[in-house]
Design a protein around this motif. Structure first.
Motif, mmCIF file in Angstrom:
data_model
loop_
_atom_site.group_PDB
_atom_site.id
_atom_site.type_symbol
_atom_site.label_atom_id
_atom_site.label_comp_id
_atom_site.label_asym_id
_atom_site.label_seq_id
_atom_site.Cartn_x
_atom_site.Cartn_y
_atom_site.Cartn_z
ATOM 1 N N THR A 143 3.201 5.722 19.240
ATOM 2 C CA THR A 143 3.827 4.769 18.333
ATOM 3 C C THR A 143 5.107 4.277 19.007
ATOM 4 O O THR A 143 5.457 4.746 20.090
ATOM 5 C CB THR A 143 4.080 5.405 16.947
ATOM 6 O OG1 THR A 143 4.544 4.393 16.062
ATOM 7 C CG2 THR A 143 5.095 6.512 17.002
ATOM 8 N N GLY A 144 5.765 3.319 18.395
ATOM 9 C CA GLY A 144 6.944 2.775 19.068
ATOM 10 C C GLY A 144 8.002 2.355 18.083
ATOM 11 O O GLY A 144 7.740 2.251 16.879
ATOM 12 N N THR A 145 9.189 2.147 18.589
ATOM 13 C CA THR A 145 10.284 1.721 17.721
ATOM 14 C C THR A 145 11.121 0.667 18.442
ATOM 15 O O THR A 145 11.201 0.675 19.674
ATOM 16 C CB THR A 145 11.131 2.956 17.305
ATOM 17 O OG1 THR A 145 11.975 2.602 16.219
ATOM 18 C CG2 THR A 145 11.968 3.507 18.448
ATOM 19 N N GLY B 77 0.826 -1.219 0.000
ATOM 20 C CA GLY B 77 0.000 0.000 0.000
ATOM 21 C C GLY B 77 0.854 1.261 0.000
ATOM 22 O O GLY B 77 0.577 2.208 -0.733
ATOM 23 N N LYS B 78 1.904 1.256 0.800
ATOM 24 C CA LYS B 78 2.758 2.448 0.908
ATOM 25 C C LYS B 78 3.538 2.670 -0.390
ATOM 26 O O LYS B 78 3.769 3.802 -0.800
ATOM 27 C CB LYS B 78 3.731 2.295 2.071
ATOM 28 C CG LYS B 78 3.030 2.308 3.417
ATOM 29 C CD LYS B 78 3.965 1.807 4.494
ATOM 30 C CE LYS B 78 3.307 1.731 5.840
ATOM 31 N NZ LYS B 78 3.183 3.039 6.486
ATOM 32 N N GLY B 79 3.944 1.562 -1.041
ATOM 33 C CA GLY B 79 4.644 1.667 -2.321
ATOM 34 C C GLY B 79 3.759 2.378 -3.342
ATOM 35 O O GLY B 79 4.233 3.179 -4.158
ATOM 36 N N TYR C 60 -3.443 5.955 11.668
ATOM 37 C CA TYR C 60 -3.998 5.374 10.441
ATOM 38 C C TYR C 60 -2.878 4.940 9.510
ATOM 39 O O TYR C 60 -1.979 5.706 9.193
ATOM 40 C CB TYR C 60 -4.855 6.432 9.744
ATOM 41 C CG TYR C 60 -5.422 6.006 8.407
ATOM 42 C CD1 TYR C 60 -6.740 5.566 8.296
ATOM 43 C CD2 TYR C 60 -4.642 6.068 7.249
ATOM 44 C CE1 TYR C 60 -7.261 5.187 7.059
ATOM 45 C CE2 TYR C 60 -5.162 5.694 6.017
ATOM 46 C CZ TYR C 60 -6.466 5.252 5.929
ATOM 47 O OH TYR C 60 -6.990 4.874 4.713
ATOM 48 N N ARG C 61 -2.941 3.702 9.052
ATOM 49 C CA ARG C 61 -1.951 3.185 8.110
ATOM 50 C C ARG C 61 -2.673 2.806 6.820
ATOM 51 O O ARG C 61 -3.741 2.193 6.869
ATOM 52 C CB ARG C 61 -1.302 1.938 8.737
ATOM 53 C CG ARG C 61 -0.258 1.294 7.873
ATOM 54 C CD ARG C 61 0.389 0.085 8.565
ATOM 55 N NE ARG C 61 1.397 -0.462 7.687
ATOM 56 C CZ ARG C 61 2.490 -1.093 8.069
ATOM 57 N NH1 ARG C 61 2.735 -1.286 9.346
ATOM 58 N NH2 ARG C 61 3.351 -1.554 7.197
ATOM 59 N N ILE C 62 -2.104 3.151 5.683
ATOM 60 C CA ILE C 62 -2.759 2.780 4.419
ATOM 61 C C ILE C 62 -2.586 1.275 4.207
ATOM 62 O O ILE C 62 -1.600 0.686 4.652
ATOM 63 C CB ILE C 62 -2.179 3.562 3.216
ATOM 64 C CG1 ILE C 62 -3.110 3.509 1.998
ATOM 65 C CG2 ILE C 62 -0.808 3.018 2.806
ATOM 66 C CD1 ILE C 62 -4.379 4.239 2.125
HETATM 67 N N1 LIG Z 1 7.266 -0.485 13.605
HETATM 68 C C1 LIG Z 1 6.502 0.372 14.239
HETATM 69 O O1 LIG Z 1 6.428 0.407 15.440
HETATM 70 C C2 LIG Z 1 5.703 1.387 13.494
HETATM 71 C C3 LIG Z 1 5.117 2.411 14.161
HETATM 72 C C4 LIG Z 1 4.413 3.352 13.433
HETATM 73 C C5 LIG Z 1 4.285 3.241 12.086
HETATM 74 N N2 LIG Z 1 4.838 2.239 11.442
HETATM 75 C C6 LIG Z 1 4.651 2.069 10.020
HETATM 76 O O2 LIG Z 1 5.107 0.882 9.647
HETATM 77 C C7 LIG Z 1 5.853 0.887 8.443
HETATM 78 C C8 LIG Z 1 6.934 -0.043 8.686
HETATM 79 O O3 LIG Z 1 6.200 -1.062 9.189
HETATM 80 P P1 LIG Z 1 6.682 -2.422 9.548
HETATM 81 O O4 LIG Z 1 7.642 -2.241 10.689
HETATM 82 O O5 LIG Z 1 5.500 -3.254 9.706
HETATM 83 O O6 LIG Z 1 7.493 -2.841 8.273
HETATM 84 P P2 LIG Z 1 7.102 -2.901 6.713
HETATM 85 O O7 LIG Z 1 5.810 -2.290 6.381
HETATM 86 O O8 LIG Z 1 8.299 -2.380 6.048
HETATM 87 O O9 LIG Z 1 6.858 -4.419 6.487
HETATM 88 C C9 LIG Z 1 7.811 -5.338 6.743
HETATM 89 C C10 LIG Z 1 7.412 -6.540 5.975
HETATM 90 O O10 LIG Z 1 8.085 -6.456 4.745
HETATM 91 C C11 LIG Z 1 8.482 -7.710 4.332
HETATM 92 N N3 LIG Z 1 9.901 -7.747 3.934
HETATM 93 C C12 LIG Z 1 10.299 -8.197 2.771
HETATM 94 N N4 LIG Z 1 11.603 -8.100 2.633
HETATM 95 C C13 LIG Z 1 12.080 -7.569 3.736
HETATM 96 C C14 LIG Z 1 13.379 -7.221 4.156
HETATM 97 N N5 LIG Z 1 14.459 -7.399 3.403
HETATM 98 N N6 LIG Z 1 13.503 -6.658 5.353
HETATM 99 C C15 LIG Z 1 12.424 -6.439 6.103
HETATM 100 N N7 LIG Z 1 11.187 -6.754 5.767
HETATM 101 C C16 LIG Z 1 10.996 -7.323 4.576
HETATM 102 C C17 LIG Z 1 8.134 -8.661 5.410
HETATM 103 O O11 LIG Z 1 6.981 -9.337 5.048
HETATM 104 C C18 LIG Z 1 7.863 -7.798 6.618
HETATM 105 O O12 LIG Z 1 6.907 -8.319 7.478
HETATM 106 C C19 LIG Z 1 6.194 2.264 8.196
HETATM 107 O O13 LIG Z 1 6.084 2.540 6.846
HETATM 108 C C20 LIG Z 1 5.222 2.985 9.111
HETATM 109 O O14 LIG Z 1 4.152 3.416 8.364
HETATM 110 C C21 LIG Z 1 5.550 1.291 12.131
#
Ligand SMILES: NC(=O)c1ccc[n+]([C@@H]2O[C@H](COP(=O)([O-])OP(=O)(O)OC[C@H]3O[C@@H](n4cnc5c(N)ncnc54)[C@H](O)[C@@H]3O)[C@@H](O)[C@H]2O)c1
Ligand SMILES: Cc1cc2nc3c(=O)[nH]c(=O)nc-3n(C[C@H](O)[C@H](O)[C@H](O)COP(=O)(O)OP(=O)(O)OC[C@H]3O[C@@H](n4cnc5c(N)ncnc54)[C@H](O)[C@@H]3O)c2cc1C
Length: 634
Positions: A196-198, A52-54, A424-426
């Protein structure tokens, strides 16, 4: 200190696009950030794109925004996700070199005509007669302007939580924006508290890579930007690593769950459902015996590794314990602990579809400030807010993209019409017209709009027109060209196509067969076949293979458009319309929808209420017609 057309508060992903868009359209624009190190900073995942983000990034690019170009300059690994599924959900994702991403965007902004970037903290707005007309900084400088764009991200009254410790702070140890938060409350803006968290960051040299599964990028690099060709962009330079939690990890987390800021009741903010912390995952999905995590380099010049999927607000000692149970991380040195952050954001239902506030005129809002989460969501809104601030100043109608035109339209419509009770996340599932909102056709959907609105350069436009002509011409050629009968059945057999034919068949119909690719047709095609690049070949193939489904969706869009085209007047008094239920009256008055289509998506407005509105509009139309006639006759 100065006068500008537009002042943008915050230079995160939203603010950068907003500032660039307003300046490119012709406005003298000032972009203020509390700290210039936070320009296009990635406080969490060092990646752009994903499901979705792509799509959002490709749309931003097609409209003339910067995010796609910037990640194409700074990616270190690129991967197309969901390739085993249909083309509608193919999603590009790239690991970024975090520091280079920030520096490249900063450089672009520094070199943009009519755009000034300055370090300053905005502590107040100047509001005159309900309209914002300037900002005040911490050092008492005043910048006057015709429009302000609020893009304060997670800094607004930011509060960090690690176990029992809690302190006011912006992300990554930067200062929070406290005074402005107080002022916005004072001005009566309905604010929310989200969180949110990291995850933790670890030192690369202390990880055991033999215990994790290597994840390489794709062989073929596919760019985000329609201006780029993959072959010219360089190559994947790093690997990511896959590992899993286990029963020990889960036990430690559950035994200490009360010490997590999330569970101790210290955090009041609502977190993102679709990016849960590891505490959330372990407690909510008790039947799962493991959760996957990706270990991702943060850049080429750093040893820091990001642990995707493992955000947490447990105390540091517990973090040490549970991270060390994971294969590959047993001896990992944590260089930054995981944390949660709470921040203020506005209720997005108080925004118009143009992203202008309904409560303060000329104040546009974008990004995390509007209750969204994610770099891409922020950038998409920033771009639209930048365009619309400039258009308002120029006395022009705003750009409002439909749900059938772009994920950006879906994102903004969801926020301003339905509101959100959590970040909200797309997601592709939020769009009802997925098959026509693909990444590959974002240019066809949006580049002409970007050109009309003054953001797309002549160079981009002419590249787009050339591609459009080539693709349309090739589809037409395939529609009219018959395969040579003598070669046909041999070709079909070579492609594993069991359905032989006794009839002549066009290349177009051959390509509709799932097992036959455009590339494969080459052997029976002659020298009239044009040289197409990867993107052009892909578009030809998808448009032919999915033509039936695409046409069906286009027919649904036509139906929807009828409702979207029925505009509701801005000053409508819902309280006096007979037949509307009380809840509908309240919600319609609150949201003030611009069309019957938008009204129909408001929760609490039923199909019966929509019928009442349609009848009301028809009565109004007739009464206007009558008075016009009377005026003419008499
Ligand atoms: N992590 C958090 O706490 C947090 C907090 C707020 C918002 N977000 C949102 O989340 C997004 C990032 O989310 P996310 O942490 O779910 O990750 P992401 O959306 O980047 O999704 C990760 C997914 O990508 C896939 N993937 C494929 N190749 C990969 C590789 N080489 N390395 C890592 N993943 C790979 C996997 O299926 C994995 O589950 C951001 O764009 C942001 O919008 C995240
Ligand atoms: C801990 C954490 C985890 C996250 N997880 C992810 C993730 O995994 N992936 C993801 O995509 N998103 C994640 N997010 C969210 C992501 O950071 C935001 O969605 C995105 O950066 C929002 O962009 P933005 O432009 O709205 O705000 P930000 O990027 O936060 O930018 C805000 C800007 O406003 C400036 N600013 C604030 N107040 C003022 C003021 N008063 N005066 C002047 N300047 C001001 C700041 O200096 C900064 O430049 C996370 C955020 C944090 C902090």
């Amino acid at each position: 200190m100065g006068e500008y057309d537009v002042v943008v508060v915050g230079a995160g992903h939203a603010g950068c696009e907003a500032g660039l868009a307003a300046a490119r359209i012709g406005c003298e624009t000032l972009l203020l950030s509390m700290n210039l190190e936070s320009v296009a900073m990635m406080p969490c995942n060092p990646s752009i794109g994903g499901t979705g983000k792509g799509h959002l990034v490709c749309e931003i690019d097609a409209l003339g925004g910067e995010m796609g170009l910037n990640i194409d300059k700074t990616f270190i690994q690129s991967k197309m996700l969901n390739t085993s599924k249909g083309p509608a959900v193919h999603s590009l994702r790239a690991q970024a070199d975090k520091t280079r991403y920030h520096l490249e965007m900063k450089k672009t902004i520094e070199n943009e005509e009519r755009l000034s970037l300055k370090q300053a903290e905005v502590v107040d707005l100047i509001i005159d007669d309900g309209a914002v007309c300037g900002v005040v900084t911490r050092t008492n400088s005043i910048y006057l302007c015709k429009a302000v764009i609020m893009c304060t991200g997670t800094f607004l009254a930011g509060k960090v939580f690690i176990g029992e410790s809690a302190y006011y702070s912006g992300p990554s140890g930067l200062a929070p924006s406290m005074e402005l938060a107080d002022k916005l409350h004072e001005y009566g803006l309905p604010m929310r508290r989200f969180k949110t968290g990291t995850p933790a960051r670890m030192l690369a040299s202390t990880l055991d890579y033999d215990k994790m599964k290597q994840q390489d990028g794709d062989e073929e690099i596919i760019p985000f930007s329609f201006m780029n060709e993959g072959e010219k962009l360089g190559r994947n330079q790093i690997s990511c690593w896959l590992s899993y939690t286990n029963s020990d990890t889960h036990r430690i987390i559950l035994e200490n769950i009360e010490r997590s800021a999330m569970y101790s009741g210290n955090i009041v903010g609502v977190g993102p459902r679709y990016c849960p912390s590891i505490e959330d995952k372990v407690s909510r999905f008790k039947d799962r015996d493991r959760h996957q995590l990706f270990v991702e380099p943060e850049g080429l010049d750093t040893e820091e590794m990001y642990i995707q999927g493992m955000s947490s607000s447990l105390p540091e000692d517990i973090q040490e314990e549970f991270y060390h149970t994971i294969p590959g991380l047993e001896n990992a040195e944590i260089v930054r602990p995981a944390y949660a952050i709470e921040y203020d954001c506005v209720d997005p239902t108080t925004l118009k579809p143009s992203l202008e506030s309904k409560l303060i005129d000329n104040m546009f809002c974008a990004g995390q400030f509007n209750g969204s989460s994610g770099y891409e969501e922020a950038a998409a809104q920033g771009l639209i807010a930048g365009i619309n601030a400039a258009r308002k100043i120029n006395g022009e109608n705003p750009l409002v993209l439909g749900r059938n035109e772009a994920y950006i339209g879906v994102l903004i419509d969801d926020l301003v019409t339905k509101g959100t009770m959590e970040p909200y996340r797309i997601m592709t599932s939020r769009a009802e017209f997925r098959l026509i909102l693909r990444q590959d056709n974002a240019d066809r959907r949006l580049t002409e709009i970007g050109y009309e609105y003054g953001l797309v350069s002549d160079e981009r436009y002419s590249k787009f027109i050339t591609k459009k002509k080539l693709v349309d011409g090739e589809i037409e050629r395939l529609r009219n060209k018959y395969a040579e009968f003598s070669k046909l059945n041999e070709f079909l057999a070579s492609q594993g196509s069991h359905e032989a034919t006794n009839n002549n068949i066009t290349f177009y119909d051959l390509l509709r067969r799932p097992e036959i690719s455009y590339e494969a047709l080459k052997v029976i095609d002659d020298e009239t076949r044009p040289e197409l690049n990867r993107a052009e070949r892909y578009e030809v193939e998808v448009r032919i293979k999915y033509a039936g489904y695409i046409d069906k969706q286009l027919a649904q869009v036509e139906k929807m458009k009828k409702l979207e085209n029925k505009k509701l007047p801005e000053n409508i008094n819902y309280n006096v319309i007979n037949g509307l239920r009380l809840e509908a009256r309240q919600k319609l008055s609150e949201i003030n929808p611009i069309s019957i289509g938008q009204a129909s998506r408001i929760s609490g407005v039923s199909p019966a209420d929509i019928n009442v509105l349609l009848i009301y509009l028809e009565k109004e139309r007739r009464s206007n017609e009558r008075s016009e006639r009377n005026e003419y006759e008499g």
